[in-house]
Write a protein that holds these residues in place. Structure first.
Motif, PDB file in Angstrom:
ATOM      1  N   ASP A 149      33.871  44.893  37.535  1.00 33.56           N
ATOM      2  CA  ASP A 149      34.634  43.755  37.198  1.00 33.56           C
ATOM      3  C   ASP A 149      36.459  44.604  37.662  1.00 33.56           C
ATOM      4  OD1 ASP A 149      33.518  41.968  36.158  1.00 33.56           O
ATOM      5  OD2 ASP A 149      33.857  42.214  34.233  1.00 33.56           O
ATOM      6  N   PHE A 150      36.350  45.641  37.592  1.00 31.60           N
ATOM      7  CA  PHE A 150      37.966  45.845  37.353  1.00 31.60           C
ATOM      8  C   PHE A 150      38.705  45.914  38.970  1.00 31.60           C
ATOM      9  CE2 PHE A 150      36.145  50.028  36.497  1.00 31.60           C
ATOM     10  CZ  PHE A 150      36.398  50.252  37.763  1.00 31.60           C
ATOM     11  N   PRO A 201      39.401  60.311  31.528  1.00 32.55           N
ATOM     12  CA  PRO A 201      40.642  60.267  30.310  1.00 32.55           C
ATOM     13  C   PRO A 201      39.576  59.260  29.224  1.00 32.55           C
ATOM     14  CG  PRO A 201      40.915  59.063  32.013  1.00 32.55           C
ATOM     15  CD  PRO A 201      40.232  59.340  32.532  1.00 32.55           C
ATOM     16  N   ASP A 250      34.577  40.543  30.735  1.00 29.59           N
ATOM     17  CA  ASP A 250      34.641  41.965  29.458  1.00 29.59           C
ATOM     18  C   ASP A 250      35.813  42.904  29.442  1.00 29.59           C
ATOM     19  OD1 ASP A 250      33.136  44.433  28.500  1.00 29.59           O
ATOM     20  OD2 ASP A 250      31.450  44.701  30.334  1.00 29.59           O
ATOM     21  N   ALA A 282      34.761  46.098  30.456  1.00 25.64           N
ATOM     22  CA  ALA A 282      34.798  46.873  31.590  1.00 25.64           C
ATOM     23  C   ALA A 282      36.044  46.172  33.224  1.00 25.64           C
ATOM     24  CB  ALA A 282      33.461  46.161  32.795  1.00 25.64           C
ATOM     25  N   SER A 283      36.647  45.313  32.737  1.00 27.88           N
ATOM     26  CA  SER A 283      37.419  45.144  33.906  1.00 27.88           C
ATOM     27  C   SER A 283      39.043  45.947  34.030  1.00 27.88           C
ATOM     28  CB  SER A 283      37.606  43.609  33.129  1.00 27.88           C
ATOM     29  OG  SER A 283      38.195  43.447  32.173  1.00 27.88           O
ATOM     30  N   LEU A 284      39.183  47.069  33.112  1.00 29.71           N
ATOM     31  CA  LEU A 284      40.528  47.720  33.372  1.00 29.71           C
ATOM     32  C   LEU A 284      39.840  49.350  33.819  1.00 29.71           C
ATOM     33  CD1 LEU A 284      41.800  46.702  30.032  1.00 29.71           C
ATOM     34  CD2 LEU A 284      42.016  46.085  31.743  1.00 29.71           C
ATOM     35  N   SER A 285      39.843  49.821  34.737  1.00 29.18           N
ATOM     36  CA  SER A 285      39.607  50.855  35.244  1.00 29.18           C
ATOM     37  C   SER A 285      40.158  51.571  34.478  1.00 29.18           C
ATOM     38  CB  SER A 285      40.693  51.259  36.943  1.00 29.18           C
ATOM     39  OG  SER A 285      39.718  52.478  36.766  1.00 29.18           O
ATOM     40  N   PRO A 286      39.159  52.893  33.526  1.00 28.60           N
ATOM     41  CA  PRO A 286      39.130  54.006  32.897  1.00 28.60           C
ATOM     42  C   PRO A 286      40.017  55.086  33.009  1.00 28.60           C
ATOM     43  CG  PRO A 286      36.875  53.961  33.557  1.00 28.60           C
ATOM     44  CD  PRO A 286      37.580  52.312  34.312  1.00 28.60           C
ATOM     45  N   ARG A 287      40.201  54.839  35.246  1.00 26.56           N
ATOM     46  CA  ARG A 287      41.483  56.053  35.051  1.00 26.56           C
ATOM     47  C   ARG A 287      42.647  55.402  35.203  1.00 26.56           C
ATOM     48  NH1 ARG A 287      37.525  59.852  36.374  1.00 26.56           N
ATOM     49  NH2 ARG A 287      36.083  59.532  36.401  1.00 26.56           N
ATOM     50  N   MET A 288      42.983  54.577  34.554  1.00 22.42           N
ATOM     51  CA  MET A 288      44.547  54.036  35.160  1.00 22.42           C
ATOM     52  C   MET A 288      44.751  53.623  33.665  1.00 22.42           C
ATOM     53  SD  MET A 288      43.443  51.326  38.385  1.00 22.42           S
ATOM     54  CE  MET A 288      45.500  50.768  39.223  1.00 22.42           C
ATOM     55  N   ILE A 341      47.334  49.459  36.357  1.00 20.05           N
ATOM     56  CA  ILE A 341      46.924  48.548  36.337  1.00 20.05           C
ATOM     57  C   ILE A 341      47.962  47.314  36.277  1.00 20.05           C
ATOM     58  CG2 ILE A 341      45.135  46.890  34.242  1.00 20.05           C
ATOM     59  CD1 ILE A 341      44.220  49.562  33.468  1.00 20.05           C
TER      60      ILE A 341
END
Ligand SMILES: Nc1ncnc2c1ncn2[C@@H]1O[C@H](COP(=O)(O)OP(=O)(O)OP(=O)(O)O)[C@@H](O)[C@H]1O
Ligand SMILES: Nc1ncnc2c1ncn2[C@@H]1O[C@H](COP(=O)(O)OP(=O)(O)OP(=O)(O)O)[C@@H](O)[C@H]1O
Ligand SMILES: [Mg+2]
Ligand SMILES: [Mg+2]
Lengths: 293, 322, 319, 336, 501
Positions: free
Chosen positions: A181-182, A288, B98, B101-107, B112
């Motif tokens: 999604d992202f 992270p 979701d 899932a829709s936000l990058s875990p690394r930013m 974002i």
């Protein structure tokens, strides 16, 4: 309104926190200490070590370890310790740079292939397949004549040999990522290839890149050793760990003068292990989410 | 009457089997037409696999529709070149189901939120930060969220971030794909309130996707009921809840469990599962689960008929749709 | 299924043509030709003599013509004659080597797979225990040992010092064929060959199993009261194997042409030895033939891996 | 009449190691389930519902979570009452899948993708009941039929990915029922499903319970589902039960502000249109669930509670008995 | 059945070997092994000091050295057919025919005809005298006309006959070749010099010297060539017998005359003075080499009064200074190309490099494989900057004229192998004189002149002639192996080899 779920240390910046995560990893720290010790020794040895790596002494051939020659001498009476240090400079330089170059090529090829999809993807992957099917000896043979010996050609050759596997792994990862999604969100905001590659592709391949890099460092050092068979690689008598290991081709060295290859072998294994642990630590530190564990 | 902001005509999306997977074409959506008037919220409801996400993404051309046209501000975006489309993207944004899932875990949240502005080359760095902070404020998140990562937030907060990201670009149209489905009840209501509030304040036009009829009711002006990629019923929301006309809509409404244990249970439970969109039933696609299915349902694809002003249904059994 | 295989094989054929062209060009770019390899520099030969030999072998023709002639012949299954080995046809020469190579590969990989997977499982199940760290260290030593060193060391230790295994070759020269003789020659090179692969498989298996152990269906299995041993072996390992299958597939692909050090130290009459001999002597037809056959093997193995993958994982359909 | 409960949890405290520190995910938890009774455990995400069920099953992630205090008394098929927290791994394993079975939330991931449905259903019967492969396979087909899957012979031979979500969940239910458990723990079995399918599953569970008389611990966050299926309800918040009672009582007279908030924030069909017309927002509970690492000192709900007074911040309130069999962890339960 | 006596060896290991090629017409090495089942007309004796009869029991030469008459031995081919003078004629004609893939065509250029007055006599007529003719004949294995006449010369080049069913006259018969594994020969019962003492001889192939050494030590083979480095392991071992001998190859640093570096003889002299050859011989060769001050080291070929070019770095520096080395090159790296890739060679080169560095010549070794080396130096249009300096060797015996091809101005490519483009009139004259010398008594004097010219002109910086080693199990009796260049040929009398149980 509601406060964010607090996490210890969340007041620091991302880099500081990555660092914080890294220093709590004991194996990684141990690896770092070992690596630092090796690096410092390698870089400073001329200051505190009596012998130079190419100084021959025909009266002291193949002498075992002693107080004056800690790691003994080799077949022309050169000090194994000094050669180990000098060889470390060359080997690590070659390994690290070539791994870096092949990381760049492998990542770019794999990522561009994955993100562009369709025909471009197919064409690129067939090329990668071709590169993988080609027996490396043949490629080496040709490169040997075109680039000759020396550090830069060696780096070029090793880099060129090692990227295809990586680009496959990167592509597989990013094909999956592309549908996440992202990433869809970024495309929905009009993101182009460059943005996708570096803002999303790269950070999410870190683990692959780190694992690959740590394994490949060992490989690169060994490959460099193999190159000298073909008149490539680091020209003798310049020392490299690979060159020194090669001396074990001679039965007498293998059996009687074990210090001539044991020490470089041990140095290689220790370095690779240390790099691996540091790599694992880095991978976790860059993630992270690992705070949650 | 004013031209609708979004006008979809004959939208069809077929997924072709790729690579390894065998199997026939998946007819995810078939000949779907609807309008989203400016400043209004249109709801899209249906069970899992009914094609809601496919419509939502086709409308923004995040996936390429097989055929049909999608007019946004009068421009058919299915015909735009990649570069033209990229410019258009500023005015149409997507909110994802979701929040994990829709936000990058690394930013970080800041990265974002400014990502879209950066991509669209909006303003200087400072201005982008400003706009992102404003968006953050608009969704009631503290400004110190800027430097943190998504995983440090609860689901509801993450969904706010997703909304803020969409808002930051100042879009005219928002497609919200099940923005509250993944959230706890107490948070669901917060987010619905927030979206409603923003929509009114900013005059947003929204396509609101959900599988939950109860949630849709509060926020939508018009509701479209979807089944297996086809529209079953379209109605202004008051009418739909008060007077559902399609048997499927009614089944859907009755299946929602009521939090009142004293209420007599007059549930009508649909039997069986949704058929595979790769192999949809002939005629009316709902007939295999429809309690009122008649023989001719298998023969005719029911057209969308207007039963009262603004209220359409696709069912040939006039007798039972009372 | 069948159309899929045919389609893959057709692309494979195109790949082979591309490969042959690439190898052909690369070979001509490389310094030294078969005649250069022929000449012992200690016993000099005149250039005129060398040129006469070149002319006889057609090496003086323009490159495109040489390639097309080769391709045309190859299309009819004629890969020509070895230059360095008198009168030996390339095709049978190369085909003869596939058997021994596959034997060695299969044995080596079987050992690698069994030990690598077993160690990977133990490591993952006892994550961060001394066992795990111990295995990891051993694996890294395996990964960072040069192939020639392991080969020669192994040869010395097990053959010269311990007399456990013969020092090389595939069969005792001049002795009648027997399976036990073959096995006794096979075991040592196969074990040495397996070291690197085992280490890699172990790392992948460990990572993959750790991933799988967190899956819901593993918890489901525990909730059913399945014994812990079977939870791991039946429910987790099979799923964890999936990515390892791909790894093994690509390993086989590379290994078909690749055990050069082991094959040359142990004089195992496989593809690797053939290829390195051919490269050493610039035996163009043999190099072309060997790469072609290796390429074909890689393509077939990749196809088989994909099919195997589908067999292990019911979710994947090969169409 | 008092029937001895099959499950009696008292003073349960389950802790996790998070960042090296122990954090209580569930504490002070008391629960009983009588034979044939359905107890619903409701609460928002992270309130400790799953941890409670996993504590009973002895399936807490090893090395990370463990039961720190309390007893879990369970009376199995043999009639013997045992404390599950004291049992060794082997003892627990023999109970799992046999006396106590569990249905998980995600039908997509809780089935093993590489084994057939039939094989997975048959497995517990082979383990616990010593059935032969053939017997167990036949029984599995019957179970599939029992949970309402048409054409069970064919389905038994299929792999999970070949089934729809609803069917998969039925299959996991069949798997749980395989050994005729005394207690069924269903951890959000319908959350991932469509409403139409959810209705089918709830119906099925009610029917099966009527037939087999097992106790059910039904975990959900959906009060609507609770109203449909449960006899009694326990509402959890931040690791503690804040209110329990019969469904009828609790829904009629909630005695904890959290329960009230929860009930109000459920959108009720047909009412939202009216609210929208008036321009009133949907009722909500302000804020979000607190992190377990930083629980407030007193009542964990106090920060979000419209009724909160200074006293609420002082101590964790006990569970007050309201006298009607209902209990509430609110010092102002009489006023709310 | 009685246990067969078998000798197994690595006969094609090392620089004298020629693995995998079975066509003797194409052989540039491996004669030790070929001689076990084929025979030439004449052959070197085991000391490599004289050429004696082999298939020819005796031979005579006419006065102007243009007619060679061979009396042939009575022998049968392995298939039972008699060996006759026809076979000799057939073989020589075949060897002259380029289509067969022969490497003898140019070397047999002088042969004008072969006459066969009777079955036991063959007369070879030359169009001009050729000092190397007999040496060439030692490498020419006589082939059976009856078996090969049916095959066209062109087909012979690619015939499988050579590796499947070759027929020779030697003491052993070909039994089988297992590709890249081994060749098996069995005793020829009716060999004219007596039935061989062992029943089988097996030649095992080794890609790697180290592997051959392992097999030897494991007792699986009884003989192999070993690298000088490996000798130490066997020296004091009573189970093994180390065979040491001259390599007949002079190692040299070759100065490429096409680059401006070496024009001045003082620079070349400086190189000689800079290298402590004796120290290298003593330490790195363990004394097993002879310092060379010209292309020869054999006593009778080396004249008195040669300049010994003693190790003298100071003198070297002075010479360089005189020649203006700073201007010519200074400290810039000079590529030093070689095909020697043994561990020992690497050590030697390291030592030489260090010694040259001391006087200010910065050489950088580049080790390549043989084809690459040949490809570079024999390129049609060579890039001289790729090999300003080479480290190489050239055969200087048993026929001392072996070095002519690399030093004579007339032998510049394409005519010969003078790839360094050495053009030193004095040297060329000396070589030509040796070539034309028809009086055997005068030959040594001619060679001494060549040596003198080399010593004065320094076309190469000659280093040494090193020894080569083979190791045989002490179980082998009457075993003859000579470390000759390219593996012989010489009379090893395999029929006398025997093995103890
Ligand atoms: N990339 C794809 N390839 C193949 N089929 C697809 C793809 N995406 C969606 N589909 C199919 O199209 C149909 C509609 O899917 P879609 O995701 O639009 O449904 P949805 O209504 O959004 O469902 P949910 O409520 O589960 O999100 C489904 O049958 C789905 O399997
Ligand atoms: N493996 C774990 N490691 C650390 N903490 C955990 C773990 N599992 C659960 N927790 C913590 O325990 C608390 C309760 O979690 P639990 O899974 O019981 O919630 P839940 O009520 O089931 O929520 P949901 O409705 O989302 O399933 C959470 O705060 C969670 O962070
Ligand atoms: Mg969807
Ligand atoms: Mg849960």
């Amino acid at each position: 309104m509601s406060a964010a779920v607090a996490v210890p240390g969340s007041s620091q910046g991302p880099t500081a926190r990555a660092l914080g995560r890294f220093v709590t990893n004991r194996l990684a720290l141990a690896g770092l200490v070992v690596l630092a010790a090796i690096l410092i020794a390698i870089l400073t040895y001329p200051l505190w070590w009596t012998y130079t790596p190419n100084q021959i002494d025909l009266r002291a051939l193949n002498k075992g370890p002693s107080a004056s020659h800690w790691f003994g001498t080799d077949g022309v009476g050169r000090d194994v310790f000094a050669r180990l240090m000098q060889g470390g400079r060359i080997s690590l330089l070659v390994a690290v740079t070539s791994v870096a170059v092949s990381l760049v090529i492998g990542f770019l090829v794999g990522a561009v292939s994955a993100f562009s999809g369709g025909l471009a993807d197919g064409a690129i992957m067939r090329l990668v397949d071709l590169a993988m099917t080609l027996p490396p000896v043949i490629l080496l043979l040709v490169l040997a004549s075109i680039v000759g010996t020396g550090i830069v050609p060696t780096i070029a050759v090793i880099s060129l040999l090692s990227w295809p596997v990586l680009s496959r792994m990167v592509r597989a990862r990013l094909l999956e990522l592309r549908e996440r999604d992202f990433v869809v969100a970024a495309r929905g905001m009009g993101a182009g290839m460059g943005h996708l590659l570096f803002r999303h592709g790269l950070p999410n391949c870190i683990d692959i890149l780190v694992v690959y890099a740590t394994l490949q460092i060992a490989n690169a050092i060994l490959l460099e050793a193999g190159l000298s068979f073909l008149g490539l690689g680091i020209a003798p008598p310049e020392a490299s760990w690979g060159n020194m290991l090669n001396a074990a081709r001679s039965t007498s060295v293998l059996e009687q003068y074990v210090w001539q290859w044991m020490f470089p072998g041990a140095a290689l294994v220790i370095t690779v292990l240390a790099i691996n642990f540091v790599g694992d630590g880095l991978r976790d530190a860059f993630d992270p989410r690992s705070d949650l564990q | 009457m004013q031209e609708p902001l979004l006008s979809v005509r004959g939208l069809t999306k077929h997924f072709k089997p790729t690579g390894f997977s065998r199997g026939s074409i998946v007819r995810a959506i078939e000949n779907v037409s609807f309008d989203v008037p400016r400043g209004k919220v249109v709801g899209l409801v249906g069970e899992s696999g009914s094609g809601k996400t496919t419509i939502g993404r086709s409308v923004l051309r995040l996936i390429e529709p097989t055929s049909g046209e999608v007019r946004f501000n009068g421009i058919d975006i299915t015909k735009l070149s990649a570069a033209q489309l990229r410019r258009q993207r500023k005015s149409m944004q997507y909110i994802f189901q979701d929040p994990f899932a829709s936000l990058s875990p690394r930013m970080t949240i800041g990265q974002i939120l400014t990502e879209g502005l950066e991509i669209q080359h909006v303003g200087a760095r400072q201005e982008r930060m400003q706009r992102a902070k404003a968006a953050l404020a608009a969704v009631d998140l503290p400004a110190d969220a800027f430097g943190r990562y998504a995983h440090e937030f609860s689901g509801g907060q993450r969904q706010r971030i997703g909304i803020a990201r969409a808002l930051a670009l100042g879009p005219q149209l928002i497609v919200a794909d099940e923005p509250v489905s993944a959230l706890d009840v107490s948070i669901q209501a917060q987010i619905v309130n927030l979206l409603r509030d923003l929509q009114i304040r900013l005059g947003l036009t929204m396509l609101f996707i959900s599988h939950d009829l109860a949630v849709v009711e509060y926020i939508c002006d018009t509701v479209i009921v979807l089944y297996l990629g086809r529209i079953m019923e379209i109605a202004p929301s008051e009418k739909l809840y008060a007077d559902p006309r399609h048997p499927y809509t009614r089944a859907l409404l009755s299946a929602i469990p009521s939090p009142d244990p004293t209420k007599a249970r007059t549930r009508q439970i649909l039997t069986g599962d949704i058929p595979s969109p790769a192999n949809p039933p002939s005629g009316c696609v709902f007939r295999t689960r429809c309690p009122h299915a008649a023989e001719q349902c298998a023969a005719v694809v029911p057209p969308l008929e207007e039963v009262s002003p603004g209220h359409f249904k696709a069912c040939i059994r006039r007798d039972v749709s009372g | 299924m069948l159309p899929y295989i045919l389609r893959r094989l057709a692309t494979g054929l195109l790949m082979l043509v591309a490969l042959s062209m690439l190898v052909f060009i690369l070979l001509r770019l490389a310094p030294g030709d078969p005649i250069d390899a022929y000449v012992n520099p200690n016993v000099a030969m005149s250039q005129a003599e060398m040129d006469a030999l070149r002319t006889r072998l057609g090496l003086d023709q323009p490159l495109p013509i040489q390639y097309l002639a080769w391709l045309q012949a190859a299309a009819t299954g004629d890969l020509g004659y070895s230059i360095q080995r008198n009168g030996v046809r390339v095709l049978p020469l190369v085909l003869e080597r596939i058997g021994p190579t596959i034997l060695l590969m299969a044995a080596g990989l079987a050992i690698a797979i069994v030990t690598g997977i077993a160690a990977g499982i133990l490591s993952a199940v006892r994550r961060n225990s001394p066992t795990d760290i111990g295995f990891s260290v051993v694996a890294f030593i395996g990964i960072s040992s040069p192939a020639f060193l392991t080969a020669i060391l192994g040869l010395y230790l097990f053959s010269v010092v311990l007399h456990w295994a013969p020092s090389g070759g595939m069969l005792t020269p001049g002795a009648p064929f027997s399976v036990s003789d073959l096995l006794s020659h096979l075991i040592l090179p196969a074990c040495l060959l397996s070291i690197g692969h085992a280490a890699l498989i172990m790392r992948y298996m460990r990572a993959s199993l750790l991933e799988v152990l967190n899956q819901d269906y593993v918890r489901t299995a525990r909730a059913k009261g399945v014994k812990e041993f079977w939870v791991i072996m039946k429910h987790a390992v099979r799923n964890a194997l999936l990515p390892v299958v791909t790894l093994i597939g690509s390993t086989i692909g590379i290994a078909v042409g690749g055990a050069i050090f082991i094959e040359s130290v142990f004089n195992w009459p496989g593809m690797g030895l053939l290829l390195i001999n051919a490269v050493d002597t610039r035996d163009y037809p043999v190099i072309m033939g060997a790469t072609l056959i290796i390429g074909a093997c890689v393509i077939v193995v990749n196809l088989l891996t994909d099919i195997a993958y589908a067999a292990v994982d019911p979710r994947i359909q090969v169409a | 009449m008092h029937v001895a409960p099959i499950l009696d949890i008292s003073g349960l405290k389950t802790v996790f190691r998070i960042g090296g520190r122990p954090v209580a995910a569930v504490q002070d938890l008391n629960l009983t389930i009588a034979p044939g009774e359905t107890l619903a455990l409701v609460g928002e995400s992270g309130s400790g519902k799953s941890v409670t069920s996993l504590s009973v099953m002895g399936l807490l992630p090893r090395g990370v979570g463990q039961v720190a205090e309390g007893t879990i008394l369970f009376r199995g098929k043999t009639g013997l009452t045992q404390d599950l927290t004291k049992l060794d791994a082997e003892g627990l394993r023999q109970i799992r899948g046999n006396d106590i079975a569990m249905v998980f939330q995600e039908p997509m991931t809780s089935l093993n993708p590489v084994y057939t449905i039939g094989e997975q259903i048959a497995e517990p019967m082979r383990i616990h009941l010593g059935r032969s492969h053939k017997d167990a396979a036949a029984a599995a087909i019957k179970l599939l039929a029992d949970v309402g899957i048409p054409d069970p012979e064919r389905r038994a031979r299929q792999y999970p990915h070949e089934l729809s979500g609803g069917m998969r969940q039925r299959a996991t239910i069949a798997m749980a029922l395989a050994c005729d458990p005394v207690l069924l723990i269903a951890d959000e079995p319908t959350t991932a499903l469509d409403v139409t399918i959810q209705a089918q599953i709830l119906d099925l569970l009610q029917k099966l319970q009527a037939e087999r008389g097992m106790g059910i611990l039904f975990v959900t966050h959906n009060l609507g589902v609770v109203a449909e299926i449960a006899d009694r309800v326990a509402v959890m918040y931040a690791g503690r039960i804040v209110e329990t009672g019969t469904v009828a009582e609790v829904f009629a007279h909630p005695r904890h502000p959290y329960t009230i908030g929860l009930m109000r924030s459920i959108p009720k069909l047909g009412e939202a249109t009216a609210l929208k017309r008036q321009g009133t927002p949907l009722p909500t509970i302000a804020g979000s669930v607190p992190s377990l690492i930083q629980l407030p000192n007193g009542c964990s709900f106090a920060p979000r509670c419209p009724y909160a007074i200074d006293a609420c911040w002082a101590d964790v309130p006990p569970l007050y008995d309201t006298g009607t069999g209902q209990r509430s962890r609110c010092i102002r339960w009489q006023e709310v | 059945a009685q246990e067969q006596k078998t000798i197994t060896g690595g006969f094609d290991v090392g620089p004298g070997g020629f693995q995998g090629n079975f066509n003797p017409l194409a052989a540039t090495g491996g004669f030790t092994w070929l001689n076990v089942y084929f025979e030439p007309l004449v052959n070197y004796n085991a000391d490599l000091t004289a050429i004696d009869g082999a298939l020819a029991t005796e031979y005579s030469v006419n006065a102007d050295k243009t007619e060679y008459t061979f009396k042939l031995a009575k022998e049968t081919w392995h298939d039972g057919k008699p060996f006759t003078s026809k076979d000799v004629k057939f073989t020589v004609d075949l060897a002259k025919n380029g289509e067969t893939g022969t490497v003898f065509a140019a070397r047999l250029n002088a042969v004008s005809s072969v006459e066969t007055p009777d079955e036991r006599t063959a007369i070879i007529k030359l169009s001009r005298p050729d000092a190397g003719f007999l040496a060439t004949l030692t490498k020419l294995m006589i082939l059976p006309e009856h078996a090969l006449a049916g095959t066209t010369p062109k087909e012979l080049a690619t015939s499988t006959w050579w590796a499947t069913k070759p027929v020779g006259t030697g003491p052993f018969k070909f039994k089988q070749y297992v590709t890249d594994q081994y060749v098996e020969l069995v005793a020829d019962d009716d060999y004219r010099l007596g039935r061989p003492k062992v029943d089988r001889v097996i030649n095992r192939y080794f890609k790697n010297t180290a592997a051959a050494v392992a097999a030897l030590r494991a007792g699986e083979i009884q003989f192999t060539y070993v690298e000088p480095d490996d000798v130490a392991v066997f020296k004091d071992n009573k189970d093994f017998h180390v065979i040491e001998g001259q390599s007949f190859v002079v190692n040299y640093l070759g100065f490429n005359q096409q680059v401006p570096l070496w024009k001045d003889v003082r620079v070349r002299q400086a190189v000689m003075h800079a290298i402590d050859r004796q120290a290298i011989i003593d330490s790195l060769y363990g004394g097993a080499a002879t310092a060379a001050n010209c292309g020869y080291v054999a006593k009778q070929l080396v004249p008195e009064g040669l300049n010994p070019y003693q190790y003298d770095p100071a003198k070297a520096k002075a010479l360089l200074a005189e020649a203006g080395w700073d201007k010519i090159n200074g400290n810039k790296p000079v590529t030093w190309l070689t095909y020697y890739n043994t561990p020992q060679a690497a050590n030697v080169m390291a030592a030489v490099q260090a010694m040259l560095a001391q006087v200010g010549i910065n050489v950088v070794p580049r080790v390549v494989d043989t084809p690459t080396y040949n490809g570079i130096i024999y390129a049609g249009n060579p890039d001289f900057s790729q090999f300003p300096l080479v480290y190489a060797g050239l055969q200087n015996g048993p026929d001392p004229l072996g070095i002519n091809i690399g030093l004579n101005a007339a032998q510049k490519p394409p005519a010969g192998a003078n790839f360094l483009r050495i053009d030193m009139p004095e040297l060329t004259k000396a070589l030509d004189a040796a070539l034309a010398e028809t009086n055997p008594q005068q030959l040594d004097a001619r060679y001494q002149d060549v040596c003198k010219a080399m010593n004065a002109n320094l076309p190469w910086a000659t280093m040494w002639v090193a020894n080569r080693y083979g190791v045989a199990s002490t179980k082998l009796k009457d075993f003859v192996w000579v470390p000759a260049p390219a593996g012989g040929p010489y009379s090893a009398h395999p029929e006398k080899w025997s093995i103890e149980k």
